[in-house]
Design a protein around this motif. Structure first.
Motif, PDB file in Angstrom:
ATOM      1  N   ASN A 192      24.671  -4.269  -5.101  1.00  8.28           N
ATOM      2  CA  ASN A 192      23.955  -3.080  -4.655  1.00  8.28           C
ATOM      3  C   ASN A 192      22.905  -3.441  -3.622  1.00  8.28           C
ATOM      4  OD1 ASN A 192      24.883  -1.087  -7.010  1.00  8.28           O
ATOM      5  ND2 ASN A 192      24.394  -3.078  -7.878  1.00  8.28           N
ATOM      6  N   TRP A 193      22.793  -2.606  -2.600  1.00  8.57           N
ATOM      7  CA  TRP A 193      21.788  -2.772  -1.545  1.00  8.57           C
ATOM      8  C   TRP A 193      20.764  -1.663  -1.714  1.00  8.57           C
ATOM      9  CZ3 TRP A 193      19.836   0.092   2.496  1.00  8.57           C
ATOM     10  CH2 TRP A 193      19.158  -0.607   3.501  1.00  8.57           C
ATOM     11  N   VAL A 194      19.485  -2.049  -1.843  1.00 10.77           N
ATOM     12  CA  VAL A 194      18.411  -1.097  -2.119  1.00 10.77           C
ATOM     13  C   VAL A 194      17.290  -1.321  -1.115  1.00 10.77           C
ATOM     14  CG1 VAL A 194      16.755  -0.281  -3.865  1.00 10.77           C
ATOM     15  CG2 VAL A 194      18.987  -1.181  -4.586  1.00 10.77           C
ATOM     16  N   ALA A 195      16.704  -0.230  -0.602  1.00  9.44           N
ATOM     17  CA  ALA A 195      15.564  -0.337   0.317  1.00  9.44           C
ATOM     18  C   ALA A 195      14.525   0.709  -0.049  1.00  9.44           C
ATOM     19  CB  ALA A 195      16.022  -0.142   1.761  1.00  9.44           C
ATOM     20  N   PHE A 196      13.238   0.300  -0.003  1.00 16.39           N
ATOM     21  CA  PHE A 196      12.140   1.223  -0.280  1.00 16.39           C
ATOM     22  C   PHE A 196      10.847   0.600   0.238  1.00 16.39           C
ATOM     23  CE2 PHE A 196      12.707  -1.588  -3.831  1.00 16.39           C
ATOM     24  CZ  PHE A 196      11.428  -2.000  -4.172  1.00 16.39           C
ATOM     25  N   SER A 197      10.014   1.407   0.866  1.00 16.59           N
ATOM     26  CA  SER A 197       8.689   0.976   1.325  1.00 16.59           C
ATOM     27  C   SER A 197       8.710  -0.341   2.100  1.00 16.59           C
ATOM     28  CB  SER A 197       7.718   0.859   0.141  1.00 16.59           C
ATOM     29  OG  SER A 197       7.567   2.106  -0.491  1.00 16.59           O
ATOM     30  N   PRO A 229       0.803  -1.226   0.000  1.00 20.51           N
ATOM     31  CA  PRO A 229       0.000   0.000   0.000  1.00 20.51           C
ATOM     32  C   PRO A 229       0.833   1.272   0.000  1.00 20.51           C
ATOM     33  CG  PRO A 229      -0.106  -1.101   2.139  1.00 20.51           C
ATOM     34  CD  PRO A 229       0.558  -2.050   1.191  1.00 20.51           C
ATOM     35  N   ARG A 230       2.043   1.254   0.565  1.00 16.44           N
ATOM     36  CA  ARG A 230       2.874   2.460   0.619  1.00 16.44           C
ATOM     37  C   ARG A 230       3.733   2.631  -0.618  1.00 16.44           C
ATOM     38  NH1 ARG A 230       6.692   2.602   4.692  1.00 16.44           N
ATOM     39  NH2 ARG A 230       6.572   0.384   5.088  1.00 16.44           N
ATOM     40  N   LEU A 231       3.648   1.694  -1.541  1.00 17.94           N
ATOM     41  CA  LEU A 231       4.433   1.771  -2.770  1.00 17.94           C
ATOM     42  C   LEU A 231       3.701   2.640  -3.785  1.00 17.94           C
ATOM     43  CD1 LEU A 231       7.093   0.374  -3.748  1.00 17.94           C
ATOM     44  CD2 LEU A 231       5.630  -1.244  -4.941  1.00 17.94           C
ATOM     45  N   SER A 232       4.428   3.517  -4.475  1.00 18.85           N
ATOM     46  CA  SER A 232       3.822   4.336  -5.520  1.00 18.85           C
ATOM     47  C   SER A 232       3.508   3.478  -6.743  1.00 18.85           C
ATOM     48  CB  SER A 232       4.771   5.474  -5.912  1.00 18.85           C
ATOM     49  OG  SER A 232       4.979   6.352  -4.843  1.00 18.85           O
ATOM     50  N   ARG A 233       2.636   4.007  -7.596  1.00 17.06           N
ATOM     51  CA  ARG A 233       2.293   3.254  -8.803  1.00 17.06           C
ATOM     52  C   ARG A 233       3.544   2.975  -9.641  1.00 17.06           C
ATOM     53  NH1 ARG A 233      -2.693   2.704 -10.488  1.00 17.06           N
ATOM     54  NH2 ARG A 233      -2.128   2.931 -12.673  1.00 17.06           N
ATOM     55  N   GLN A 234       4.400   3.949  -9.771  1.00 14.15           N
ATOM     56  CA  GLN A 234       5.735   3.761 -10.348  1.00 14.15           C
ATOM     57  C   GLN A 234       6.723   4.290  -9.320  1.00 14.15           C
ATOM     58  OE1 GLN A 234       6.019   5.536 -14.240  1.00 14.15           O
ATOM     59  NE2 GLN A 234       4.651   4.032 -15.178  1.00 14.15           N
ATOM     60  N   HIS A 235       7.446   3.387  -8.658  1.00 16.15           N
ATOM     61  CA  HIS A 235       8.263   3.791  -7.514  1.00 16.15           C
ATOM     62  C   HIS A 235       9.728   4.008  -7.892  1.00 16.15           C
ATOM     63  CE1 HIS A 235       8.092   4.238  -3.094  1.00 16.15           C
ATOM     64  NE2 HIS A 235       9.398   4.006  -3.187  1.00 16.15           N
ATOM     65  N   LEU A 236      10.250   3.148  -8.752  1.00 15.31           N
ATOM     66  CA  LEU A 236      11.639   3.305  -9.187  1.00 15.31           C
ATOM     67  C   LEU A 236      11.812   2.613 -10.526  1.00 15.31           C
ATOM     68  CD1 LEU A 236      13.386   0.387  -8.709  1.00 15.31           C
ATOM     69  CD2 LEU A 236      12.925   1.023  -6.354  1.00 15.31           C
ATOM     70  N   LEU A 282      11.267   7.317  -8.703  1.00 15.33           N
ATOM     71  CA  LEU A 282      10.134   7.894  -9.435  1.00 15.33           C
ATOM     72  C   LEU A 282       8.995   8.321  -8.515  1.00 15.33           C
ATOM     73  CD1 LEU A 282       9.934   5.366 -12.417  1.00 15.33           C
ATOM     74  CD2 LEU A 282      11.104   7.579 -12.354  1.00 15.33           C
ATOM     75  N   SER A 283       9.110   8.040  -7.226  1.00 15.88           N
ATOM     76  CA  SER A 283       8.025   8.352  -6.292  1.00 15.88           C
ATOM     77  C   SER A 283       8.162   9.772  -5.752  1.00 15.88           C
ATOM     78  CB  SER A 283       8.047   7.360  -5.126  1.00 15.88           C
ATOM     79  OG  SER A 283       7.085   7.715  -4.157  1.00 15.88           O
ATOM     80  N   ARG A 284       7.046  10.516  -5.751  1.00 19.77           N
ATOM     81  CA  ARG A 284       7.036  11.868  -5.186  1.00 19.77           C
ATOM     82  C   ARG A 284       6.889  11.844  -3.668  1.00 19.77           C
ATOM     83  NH1 ARG A 284       6.118  15.984  -8.925  1.00 19.77           N
ATOM     84  NH2 ARG A 284       5.615  15.266 -11.031  1.00 19.77           N
ATOM     85  N   ARG A 285       6.408  10.715  -3.110  1.00 24.47           N
ATOM     86  CA  ARG A 285       6.097  10.695  -1.678  1.00 24.47           C
ATOM     87  C   ARG A 285       7.024   9.805  -0.859  1.00 24.47           C
ATOM     88  NH1 ARG A 285       0.906   6.689  -1.100  1.00 24.47           N
ATOM     89  NH2 ARG A 285       1.546   5.163  -2.641  1.00 24.47           N
ATOM     90  N   GLY A 286       7.805   8.972  -1.498  1.00 23.12           N
ATOM     91  CA  GLY A 286       8.671   8.062  -0.768  1.00 23.12           C
ATOM     92  C   GLY A 286      10.103   8.144  -1.258  1.00 23.12           C
ATOM     93  N   CYS A 287      11.027   7.684  -0.425  1.00 26.77           N
ATOM     94  CA  CYS A 287      12.449   7.674  -0.769  1.00 26.77           C
ATOM     95  C   CYS A 287      12.881   6.283  -1.200  1.00 26.77           C
ATOM     96  CB  CYS A 287      13.284   8.111   0.426  1.00 26.77           C
ATOM     97  SG  CYS A 287      12.984   9.800   0.952  1.00 26.77           S
ATOM     98  N   VAL A 288      14.024   6.238  -1.828  1.00 22.05           N
ATOM     99  CA  VAL A 288      14.690   4.983  -2.150  1.00 22.05           C
ATOM    100  C   VAL A 288      16.119   5.108  -1.628  1.00 22.05           C
ATOM    101  CG1 VAL A 288      15.408   3.398  -3.971  1.00 22.05           C
ATOM    102  CG2 VAL A 288      13.291   4.705  -4.237  1.00 22.05           C
ATOM    103  N   TRP A 289      16.598   4.073  -0.936  1.00 23.66           N
ATOM    104  CA  TRP A 289      17.974   4.066  -0.421  1.00 23.66           C
ATOM    105  C   TRP A 289      18.799   3.092  -1.255  1.00 23.66           C
ATOM    106  CZ3 TRP A 289      13.658   4.648   2.484  1.00 23.66           C
ATOM    107  CH2 TRP A 289      13.617   5.771   3.315  1.00 23.66           C
TER     108      TRP A 289
END
Length: 201
Positions: free
Chosen positions: A103-108, A51-58, A78-85
């Motif tokens: 690569n280590w990636v974190a989001f939502s 639910p916290r993921l944007s329609r297009q997040h990254l 690509l998300s206006r409301r969430g970050c990507v690490w």
């Protein structure tokens, strides 16, 4: 003779281990050299039901560096409301960073580990997805940023000296803000705390 594809081996982890989150993840996906989209939308190549993921997040974006005969990749937020690490760096809307071999990636609340195995094809690449039964990940290598405090180098728990370097331990459920990276639990292994710097009062 057909050239071998570059392969992105992507391990997916989530603290809740809810199977519905990764229900639509394919085991392998071959893609042309356009951006590969990740998000909730049906238009995304990798759909995750969060639910916290944007329609297009990254997006994962292949490109050629000048003078190179191989594809390189960047990750774009690509998300206006969430970050990507990504590897300790915080990406906000439309920011991007080149990917290295690991690569280590974190989001939502999702963690991804992306291994890039270079091939010689310039026409397409492949993603192989592995859904981990465990929320364990490896510690990111923090880089300089105004966003985060230095990561403390905690001593390993007694008897844990033989664990793999960078072992993180299990992760807590992500916060409800959608803007915080996953926090490690007090389980075994080296404990890392990623916290925002307190605002000036």
């Amino acid at each position: 003779m057909e050239r071998p594809l570059t392969v992105l081996r992507v391990s997916l982890h989530h603290p809740t281990k809810a199977p519905a989150i990764f229900a639509t993840v394919p085991s392998r996906l071959q893609h042309d050299t356009s951006p590969l989209l990740v998000g909730r939308s049906l238009d995304c190549h990798l759909q995750l039901q969060l639910p916290r993921l944007s329609r297009q997040h990254l997006s994962l974006e292949p490109y050629r560096e000048r003078g190179s005969a191989l594809l390189a990749f960047s990750l774009k937020a690509l998300s206006r409301r969430g970050c990507v690490w990504v590897n300790g760096l915080t990406l906000r809307f439309l920011e991007q960073v080149p990917l290295s071999t690991v690569n280590w990636v974190a989001f939502s609340g999702v963690q991804m580990v992306i291994h890039v195995e270079l091939g010689t094809s310039l026409e397409a690449f492949a993603c192989c997805f592995f859904v981990s039964p465990s929320p364990l990940i490896y510690r990111p290598q923090a880089k300089e940023s105004d966003e985060w405090e230095d990561i403390p180098q905690a001593l390993p728990a007694p008897g844990s000296e033989k664990q793999a370097p960078g072992y993180l331990g299990s992760l807590r459920r992500p916060s409800q803000t959608g803007d915080s990276p996953p926090q490690p639990s007090t389980g075994g292994g080296t404990e890392i705390q990623l916290q925002r710097e307190p605002a000036d009062s």
